[in-house]
Write an enzyme that holds these catalytic residues in place. Sequence first.
Site, PDB file in Angstrom:
ATOM      1  N   ASP A 154       0.864  -1.197   0.000  1.00 11.14           N
ATOM      2  CA  ASP A 154       0.000   0.000   0.000  1.00 11.14           C
ATOM      3  C   ASP A 154       0.893   1.238   0.000  1.00 11.14           C
ATOM      4  O   ASP A 154       2.109   1.147   0.168  1.00 11.14           O
ATOM      5  CB  ASP A 154      -0.911  -0.018   1.234  1.00 11.14           C
ATOM      6  CG  ASP A 154      -2.178   0.809   1.021  1.00 11.14           C
ATOM      7  OD1 ASP A 154      -2.293   1.471  -0.032  1.00 11.14           O
ATOM      8  OD2 ASP A 154      -3.041   0.806   1.908  1.00 11.14           O
ATOM      9  N   HIS A 295      -9.810  -2.277  -7.932  1.00 11.15           N
ATOM     10  CA  HIS A 295      -9.883  -1.217  -6.908  1.00 11.15           C
ATOM     11  C   HIS A 295      -9.154   0.058  -7.333  1.00 11.15           C
ATOM     12  O   HIS A 295      -9.689   1.160  -7.189  1.00 11.15           O
ATOM     13  CB  HIS A 295      -9.306  -1.761  -5.596  1.00 11.15           C
ATOM     14  CG  HIS A 295      -9.179  -0.754  -4.512  1.00 11.15           C
ATOM     15  ND1 HIS A 295     -10.259  -0.103  -3.967  1.00 11.15           N
ATOM     16  CD2 HIS A 295      -8.085  -0.264  -3.852  1.00 11.15           C
ATOM     17  CE1 HIS A 295      -9.839   0.736  -3.031  1.00 11.15           C
ATOM     18  NE2 HIS A 295      -8.529   0.659  -2.943  1.00 11.15           N
TER      19      HIS A 295
HETATM   20  C1  HEM Z   1      -9.623  -1.822   3.706  1.00  6.91           C
HETATM   21  C2  HEM Z   1      -9.839  -0.988   2.693  1.00  6.91           C
HETATM   22  C3  HEM Z   1      -8.840  -0.744   1.594  1.00  6.91           C
HETATM   23  C4  HEM Z   1      -7.835  -1.540   1.135  1.00  6.91           C
HETATM   24  C5  HEM Z   1      -7.441  -2.940   1.601  1.00  6.91           C
HETATM   25  C6  HEM Z   1      -7.172  -0.810   0.084  1.00  6.91           C
HETATM   26  C7  HEM Z   1      -6.079  -1.274  -0.630  1.00  6.91           C
HETATM   27  C8  HEM Z   1      -5.423  -0.564  -1.604  1.00  6.91           C
HETATM   28  C9  HEM Z   1      -4.238  -1.009  -2.298  1.00  6.91           C
HETATM   29  C10 HEM Z   1      -3.529  -2.337  -2.050  1.00  6.91           C
HETATM   30  C11 HEM Z   1      -3.895  -0.054  -3.187  1.00  6.91           C
HETATM   31  C12 HEM Z   1      -2.719  -0.091  -4.171  1.00  6.91           C
HETATM   32  C13 HEM Z   1      -1.491   0.523  -3.607  1.00  6.91           C
HETATM   33  C14 HEM Z   1      -1.366   1.986  -3.847  1.00  6.91           C
HETATM   34  O1  HEM Z   1      -1.610   2.461  -4.960  1.00  6.91           O
HETATM   35  O2  HEM Z   1      -1.006   2.689  -2.906  1.00  6.91           O
HETATM   36  C15 HEM Z   1      -4.859   1.016  -3.055  1.00  6.91           C
HETATM   37  C16 HEM Z   1      -4.856   2.182  -3.792  1.00  6.91           C
HETATM   38  C17 HEM Z   1      -5.835   3.157  -3.710  1.00  6.91           C
HETATM   39  N1  HEM Z   1      -6.932   3.166  -2.903  1.00  6.91           N
HETATM   40 FE1  HEM Z   1      -7.411   1.753  -1.554  1.00  6.91          FE
HETATM   41  N2  HEM Z   1      -7.812   0.399  -0.091  1.00  6.91           N
HETATM   42  C18 HEM Z   1      -8.831   0.479   0.823  1.00  6.91           C
HETATM   43  C19 HEM Z   1      -9.708   1.529   0.990  1.00  6.91           C
HETATM   44  C20 HEM Z   1      -9.804   2.615   0.150  1.00  6.91           C
HETATM   45  C21 HEM Z   1     -10.809   3.645   0.237  1.00  6.91           C
HETATM   46  C22 HEM Z   1     -11.923   3.717   1.276  1.00  6.91           C
HETATM   47  C23 HEM Z   1     -10.559   4.518  -0.781  1.00  6.91           C
HETATM   48  C24 HEM Z   1     -11.335   5.768  -1.157  1.00  6.91           C
HETATM   49  C25 HEM Z   1     -12.639   5.808  -1.223  1.00  6.91           C
HETATM   50  C26 HEM Z   1      -9.390   4.063  -1.474  1.00  6.91           C
HETATM   51  C27 HEM Z   1      -8.799   4.707  -2.527  1.00  6.91           C
HETATM   52  C28 HEM Z   1      -7.623   4.318  -3.129  1.00  6.91           C
HETATM   53  C29 HEM Z   1      -6.950   5.115  -4.134  1.00  6.91           C
HETATM   54  C30 HEM Z   1      -7.373   6.484  -4.670  1.00  6.91           C
HETATM   55  C31 HEM Z   1      -5.817   4.384  -4.497  1.00  6.91           C
HETATM   56  C32 HEM Z   1      -4.742   4.793  -5.503  1.00  6.91           C
HETATM   57  C33 HEM Z   1      -5.173   4.529  -6.918  1.00  6.91           C
HETATM   58  C34 HEM Z   1      -4.116   5.016  -7.882  1.00  6.91           C
HETATM   59  O3  HEM Z   1      -3.600   6.099  -7.677  1.00  6.91           O
HETATM   60  O4  HEM Z   1      -3.811   4.305  -8.834  1.00  6.91           O
HETATM   61  N3  HEM Z   1      -8.960   2.893  -0.891  1.00  6.91           N
HETATM   62  N4  HEM Z   1      -5.782   0.676  -2.088  1.00  6.91           N
END
Ligand code: HEM
Length: 447
Positions: A154, A295
């Site tokens: 992450d 996601h």
């Molecule tokens: C337990 C809940 C969540 C998990 C396990 C999770 C997991 C991840 C992972 C593994 C990544 C990819 C690593 C990274 O780009 O830093 C990521 C990216 C991201 N997540 Fe989550 N996330 C969660 C909740 C959320 C929530 C609630 C939001 C917003 C509503 C969110 C928005 C994003 C965004 C904007 C990215 C970056 C996308 C990009 O720039 O390409 N995440 N998340």
Amino acid sequence: MTKPKELFFFFGINDPATFKSKLGSDIKPLVTNTNQLLPNSTNAPVTAVNIAFSQTGLQALNVTDSLQDDNFAIGQFKNATDLGDDGTGNWVPGFKGTKIHGVFLLAANDVQDIDSELANIQQILGDSINEIYRLSGAARPGNEQGHEHFGYLDGVSNPAVQGFDDGTRPQPDPIAAGKIIVGADGDTSNRPDWATGGSFLVFRQLQQKVPEFNKFVEDHALDVPGLSPKENVDLFGARLIGRWKSGAPIDLAPLRDDPDLGMNRTRNNNFTYAHPEIPGFDVLSNQTRCPFSAHIRKTRPRATLGAETGPANDHHIIRAGIPYGPEVTDAEAASNKSSTDPSLERGLAFVAYQANITSGFKFIQQSWVDNEQFPSIVPNITANTTGVDPIIGRDATKRTDAPRVITGTDPLNTNRSFTLDSEFVISRGGEYFFSPPISALSGRLAV
Ligand code: HEM
């Protein structure tokens, strides 16, 4: 404040006069500024400290100026259904209602340092505050450090921000600073001067059902020729997230994990989902490299919606969360079921900063993540209905036990649908805060 340990200490204000006087004189000097956190800082604190206030917290301090953000003004509790939460039955009691006035964020390498800084703050503020709730976050142990509880790296991608980006990390175009920082270039709202330099902080406690997620992924191994059964399992999981466990984006490594790419900061965020180098590749229909439902594509569609700085993509957040809770126990792993023991709850202490909650976190969650038609609704997108985000998406207007259906995940047949009959992330609630500029701690908030 990226540190291996972080405490979120949520409080109410009992005695505004005492609190105000201590805020300006004794708390302000403790608050860490950005320069102290830069890599070559010579006065990095042992424990980094920050403070942020909810709308009711500002009211308690008799700060009645409108911050011009409707969601901040009503608080997250009233937003639960909009965010897809299954009511507030699963919410931590402290988050119910609007009783949290503020939060201290304390981050350090060691818990002992956090504890002693908290004791110092409590001693300064005395009975002028009361504790409502606390959540301790910690990086996962060993090789899992930096990975969230499902096992994926992450903190890889946050948008580049104009004026803060030195261009050494190639990624889509930098966004205006005013998308994240109140009053900076690109913030078109009309907020009080004292708020300039601050940012809205969204906090969510998101429980992760790790054994259930792992079982679901194992049960849905893909069938891509040339891959081993284990590689086909890993591919399915990676296509739910959009990145491999190493952090490598599937858009750049579509079939197998590539740990070197995952670690390579000049390459691991340098993609847009469009592939001009591949003849005939259409970003609006081709999901063979990355599904629309993944996601990271649901939460940041990049070229799916045109230019990064264009109006359709104009919904950006800076994430700064940390895992909480212990590792999966042997008994949980063996039974494919999360324990109901509250001390074994695990998840993500989600933190997102933006200059406007309505067009930042709230929009991403409501209009993209929880919208099963997104991005199928975008003109020219030829996919079947995409479905909600498989990690955090949920449509609260549907029955609690209604299955969630997604498409795009099988690269051999992107119209194939998958049914997610349970949720792997449960919202335990949260609150909306305003993280003020340091100057306001002895200025508007202290008078
Ligand atoms: C337990 C809940 C969540 C998990 C396990 C999770 C997991 C991840 C992972 C593994 C990544 C990819 C690593 C990274 O780009 O830093 C990521 C990216 C991201 N997540 Fe989550 N996330 C969660 C909740 C959320 C929530 C609630 C939001 C917003 C509503 C969110 C928005 C994003 C965004 C904007 C990215 C970056 C996308 C990009 O720039 O390409 N995440 N998340």
